[in-house]
Motif scaffolding. Sequence first.
Motif, short mmCIF file in Angstrom:
data_model
loop_
_atom_site.label_atom_id
_atom_site.label_comp_id
_atom_site.label_asym_id
_atom_site.label_seq_id
_atom_site.Cartn_x
_atom_site.Cartn_y
_atom_site.Cartn_z
N ILE A 103 -3.68 2.17 -8.09
CA ILE A 103 -3.59 3.72 -7.63
C ILE A 103 -2.69 3.57 -6.38
CG2 ILE A 103 -4.63 5.49 -6.49
CD1 ILE A 103 -7.10 4.84 -8.49
N LEU A 104 -2.95 2.55 -5.57
CA LEU A 104 -2.23 2.81 -4.21
C LEU A 104 -0.86 1.94 -4.04
CD1 LEU A 104 -5.36 1.96 -1.93
CD2 LEU A 104 -3.96 3.97 -1.88
N GLN A 105 -0.64 1.15 -4.99
CA GLN A 105 0.69 0.47 -4.98
C GLN A 105 2.02 1.01 -4.79
OE1 GLN A 105 1.54 -1.77 -8.58
NE2 GLN A 105 2.73 -3.28 -7.46
N PRO A 106 2.28 2.27 -5.37
CA PRO A 106 3.41 2.99 -4.93
C PRO A 106 3.67 3.57 -3.56
CG PRO A 106 2.38 3.79 -7.02
CD PRO A 106 1.64 2.85 -6.33
N PHE A 107 2.36 3.35 -2.86
CA PHE A 107 2.24 4.16 -1.32
C PHE A 107 2.38 2.96 -0.42
CE2 PHE A 107 1.09 6.99 -4.74
CZ PHE A 107 1.76 8.02 -4.39
N LEU A 108 1.96 1.70 -0.65
CA LEU A 108 1.69 0.74 0.27
C LEU A 108 2.71 -0.36 0.53
CD1 LEU A 108 -2.10 0.00 -0.44
CD2 LEU A 108 -1.34 1.64 1.14
N SER A 109 2.62 -0.88 1.84
CA SER A 109 3.65 -2.03 1.99
C SER A 109 2.99 -3.11 1.05
CB SER A 109 3.46 -2.38 3.43
OG SER A 109 1.94 -2.99 3.67
N GLU A 110 3.80 -4.24 0.90
CA GLU A 110 3.45 -5.23 0.02
C GLU A 110 2.19 -5.78 0.83
OE1 GLU A 110 4.90 -9.80 -0.89
OE2 GLU A 110 6.42 -8.51 -0.58
N GLU A 111 2.17 -5.86 2.07
CA GLU A 111 0.78 -6.65 2.50
C GLU A 111 -0.26 -5.89 2.15
OE1 GLU A 111 0.45 -8.99 6.29
OE2 GLU A 111 -0.19 -7.07 7.07
N ASN A 112 -0.21 -4.60 2.62
CA ASN A 112 -1.61 -3.55 2.40
C ASN A 112 -2.10 -3.74 1.05
OD1 ASN A 112 -1.97 -2.99 5.06
ND2 ASN A 112 -0.63 -1.26 4.93
N HIS A 113 -1.09 -3.47 0.17
CA HIS A 113 -1.41 -3.71 -1.29
C HIS A 113 -2.17 -4.79 -1.73
CE1 HIS A 113 -0.60 -4.51 -5.82
NE2 HIS A 113 -1.08 -3.42 -5.70
N TRP A 114 -1.60 -5.94 -1.19
CA TRP A 114 -2.34 -7.14 -1.38
C TRP A 114 -3.74 -7.44 -1.01
CZ3 TRP A 114 -4.52 -12.01 -0.10
CH2 TRP A 114 -4.33 -13.07 -0.96
N VAL A 115 -3.87 -6.71 0.24
CA VAL A 115 -5.06 -6.65 0.96
C VAL A 115 -6.12 -5.92 -0.13
CG1 VAL A 115 -6.49 -5.42 2.89
CG2 VAL A 115 -4.45 -6.90 3.35
N VAL A 116 -5.71 -4.66 -0.57
CA VAL A 116 -6.73 -4.07 -1.55
C VAL A 116 -6.96 -4.88 -2.74
CG1 VAL A 116 -6.66 -2.03 -2.95
CG2 VAL A 116 -5.74 -1.94 -0.51
N GLN A 117 -5.80 -5.52 -3.23
CA GLN A 117 -6.13 -6.13 -4.70
C GLN A 117 -6.86 -7.21 -4.67
OE1 GLN A 117 -2.21 -7.44 -6.31
NE2 GLN A 117 -3.11 -6.96 -8.46
#
Length: 193
Positions: A103-117
């Motif tokens: 859900i968040l991938q299009p809106f986050l930096s690579e790092e923040n996306h990795w944190v969520v995932q």
Amino acid sequence: MNNMDKTKAGFKELADSTAEDWQHIMHCMQPFAGNLSGRVLAHLQLLSGDYGGFPIDRLQHCLQTATLAYRDRRDEEYVVMSLLHDIGDTLGTYNHPDVAAAILQPFLSEENHWVVQHHGIFQGYYYFHYLGLDRDMREQYRGDPHFAATADFAERYDQRAFDPDYDTAPLDFFAPMVQRLFASPKYALITRP
């Protein structure tokens, strides 16, 4: 368009679609996409009242995680990521980090996306051993450039956000932040200027 109803495209197969059909579809997509933040906030509210045995419900956990990040002066993207990190709990019982990350991938930096995932396996450091699992399972990611950021998120915000007495900010405090983040994706397969 290839049918009499001007509110819908007229094809039955994508191979038969026309440029006019796609112009209409993209026109209709704009208001729908523009309300994504509203749908995300409504879905997040489904976590209210769902304790799952925890000291606070899942919505309060998300709000408390975001409140901790906000009060620690994290940037707005990080705060929203903190708020929505467990939004996948309702549909992804066995893989909620993956659902939230999608859900968040299009809106986050690579790092923040990795944190969520990866936050689920990193948070496991605090309790996996009680379930007969390896609490150091996250070590498989040691050396990844986002390891430290994810360990930090788990330590400072996620694992600390179960306090029924904490002065947690309400959802309406975060709603404008969510609206701003979801207003413009950083990455998207299909976008329209």
